[in-house]
Design an enzyme around this catalytic site. Structure first.
Site, mmCIF file in Angstrom:
data_model
loop_
_atom_site.group_PDB
_atom_site.id
_atom_site.type_symbol
_atom_site.label_atom_id
_atom_site.label_comp_id
_atom_site.label_asym_id
_atom_site.label_seq_id
_atom_site.Cartn_x
_atom_site.Cartn_y
_atom_site.Cartn_z
ATOM 1 N N LYS A 199 0.853 -1.276 -0.150
ATOM 2 C CA LYS A 199 -0.101 0.145 -0.053
ATOM 3 C C LYS A 199 0.940 1.286 -0.080
ATOM 4 C CE LYS A 199 -0.332 -0.167 5.048
ATOM 5 N NZ LYS A 199 -1.467 -0.961 6.295
ATOM 6 N N ARG A 259 -11.359 -0.797 13.527
ATOM 7 C CA ARG A 259 -11.333 -0.188 12.363
ATOM 8 C C ARG A 259 -12.119 -0.805 11.036
ATOM 9 N NH1 ARG A 259 -5.254 0.935 9.762
ATOM 10 N NH2 ARG A 259 -5.556 -1.559 9.259
ATOM 11 N N TYR A 272 14.435 30.430 8.752
ATOM 12 C CA TYR A 272 13.076 31.144 8.908
ATOM 13 C C TYR A 272 12.994 31.022 10.433
ATOM 14 C CZ TYR A 272 11.134 30.573 4.291
ATOM 15 O OH TYR A 272 11.150 30.852 2.699
ATOM 16 N N MET A 283 10.946 24.605 2.493
ATOM 17 C CA MET A 283 10.193 23.876 1.560
ATOM 18 C C MET A 283 11.066 23.067 0.580
ATOM 19 S SD MET A 283 7.339 24.859 -1.065
ATOM 20 C CE MET A 283 6.202 25.828 0.137
HETATM 21 C C1 LIG Z 1 -0.184 -1.547 6.948
HETATM 22 C C2 LIG Z 1 -0.852 -2.906 7.207
HETATM 23 C C3 LIG Z 1 -0.052 -3.967 7.611
HETATM 24 C C4 LIG Z 1 1.494 -3.804 7.680
HETATM 25 O O1 LIG Z 1 2.082 -3.238 8.915
HETATM 26 P P1 LIG Z 1 3.455 -3.042 9.164
HETATM 27 O O2 LIG Z 1 3.369 -2.445 10.453
HETATM 28 O O3 LIG Z 1 3.932 -1.926 8.154
HETATM 29 O O4 LIG Z 1 4.038 -4.362 9.060
HETATM 30 C C5 LIG Z 1 -0.476 -5.367 7.992
HETATM 31 N N1 LIG Z 1 -1.789 -5.577 7.922
HETATM 32 C C6 LIG Z 1 -2.870 -4.474 7.659
HETATM 33 C C7 LIG Z 1 -4.233 -4.550 7.736
HETATM 34 C C8 LIG Z 1 -2.591 -3.189 7.428
HETATM 35 O O5 LIG Z 1 -3.249 -2.448 7.212
#
Ligand SMILES: *Cc1c(COP(=O)(O)O)cnc(C)c1O
Length: 370
Positions: free
Chosen positions: A37, A140, A262, A311
């Site tokens: 992802k 979630r 800055y 930036m």
């Molecule tokens: C992002 C995610 C992972 C991976 O988690 P890491 O801590 O980066 O290994 C595994 N399972 C789900 C459902 C996730 O959303």
């Protein structure tokens, strides 16, 4: 027209990534769902997916956040099954079915909706592969344990769905062993009561490094794949796959008392050789990094950050470096500057630093077989 070398780039070793994948799988003795992802945590989902799919131990699945991410891989001819880690919005379901992505379901209503759509969209006698999500404490998505027990017969009777797997997610595997053990135990118990399942998955990187489930046969490593351990003192020799680098664009000698950046809140205490570096917060180098205690790596030595991150540029103290010139490479994080420590300095986590790398940062891959 020529194109200049990029100012800021991420040097990515796919060989290291494959070795991390191998180490993680060997450590937990499970098959893997490689989590790709967010453009593979900034490493480039296509490059990472091709490397993993063509490796000697390819993962069983790729894990993606959404059907849009899955679409990108599918349109580039990747063949590994694409699993969607979170719930799917109603307007995404048609494409999920047509692409044969694998959704995870959180409720009977969602399952009924997918079942009806699959009946209309798939050839007769074809079924959509789905997994069920179980909420063991993450909050979630997923069925609550009692909801799953109450609905499992009905779910299994849906004719256009093939319930191939069940998954849950650990919410504090990097922080709280007791809580995590309870999540593992609950997962094992519900999986046993609702099985048999072809695929059973629970562990993210921290989970697979430190915990065990008697039922799970698939792990879902993300951060670990990229060579960063979410837990301190892990015995696994993961190596960071990505180094963030940039070039010095200017060197100047500034007098004691001169102010930098800055807010002018860094005042030079002595005459200083100041290098301006072509990277800033718009590239993903966090603006929260504190001057003086944050370091970058130049010619084998740490050099302190001077003043606030702007930036597009930062200033660093290179007084200690011999024969320093504009054009010199600088490592912002990688083999010498630990991204986990840097994240702590920026009051954030390594996941955020990696996924904040902007498109302006060129992705440069070192060859697989140098
Ligand atoms: C992002 C995610 C992972 C991976 O988690 P890491 O801590 O980066 O290994 C595994 N399972 C789900 C459902 C996730 O959303």
């Amino acid at each position: 027209m020529v194109s200049s070398t990029p100012r800021a780039w991420a040097e990515i070793s796919l060989a290291r990534l494959l070795e991390n994948h191998r180490l993680l799988r060997a450590h937990c003795s499970m098959d893997s769902m490689a989590i790709l992802k967010a453009d593979a945590y900034g490493h480039g989902a296509l490059a990472v997916a091709h490397a993993l799919e063509n490796s000697s131990t390819p993962p069983a699945f790729f894990g993606l956040a959404s059907i849009a991410e899955a679409r990108q891989l599918q349109e580039n001819n990747l063949r590994t099954p694409l699993y969607l880690l979170g719930p799917s919005a109603p307007f995404e379901r048609e494409e999920i079915i047509l692409r044969r992505a694998i959704p995870c379901l959180s409720s009977l209503e969602e399952a009924l909706s997918f079942n009806t759509l699959a009946a209309n969209l798939l050839p007769p006698h074809d079924r959509l592969t789905v997994h069920l999500a179980l909420d063991t404490g993450m909050g979630r998505g997923g069925f609550l344990p009692h909801e799953l027990l109450a609905n499992i017969q009905r779910l299994r009777s849906l004719q256009h769905l093939d319930l191939q797997g069940i998954g849950s997610h650990l919410s504090k595997a990097d922080e709280d062993p007791h809580f995590t053990k309870c999540q593992c135990a609950l997962f094992d118990q519900i999986v046993e009561q609702t099985g048999p399942w072809k695929w059973k998955h629970l562990c993210n990187s921290a989970g697979l490094i430190n915990f065990q489930s008697s039922q799970a046969n698939l792990a879902r490593p993300g951060l670990g794949l990229y060579g960063i351990s979410p837990v301190a003192n892990s015995s696994l020799h993961l190596l960071p796959a990505l180094s963030l680098k940039a070039h010095i664009t200017l060197i100047r000698h500034l007098p004691a008392g001169h102010s930098i950046s800055y807010g002018a809140d860094t005042i030079l205490q002595k005459d200083t050789t100041v290098a301006t570096v072509g990277i800033g917060y718009a590239d993903g180098y966090s603006r929260n990094l504190p001057p003086l205690t944050t370091h970058v790596w130049v010619k084998g030595q740490p050099c302190p950050l001077l003043g606030r991150v702007t930036m597009d540029q930062i200033m660093i103290d290179v007084s200690a470096i011999d024969a320093i010139q504009a054009g010199q490479q600088v490592e912002l994080w990688g083999d010498h500057i630990d991204i986990s420590k840097l994240a702590t300095q920026a009051s954030t986590i390594p996941w955020v630093l990696l996924t904040s790398l902007s498109p302006r940062v060129a992705r440069c891959y070192t060859p697989l077989n140098p």
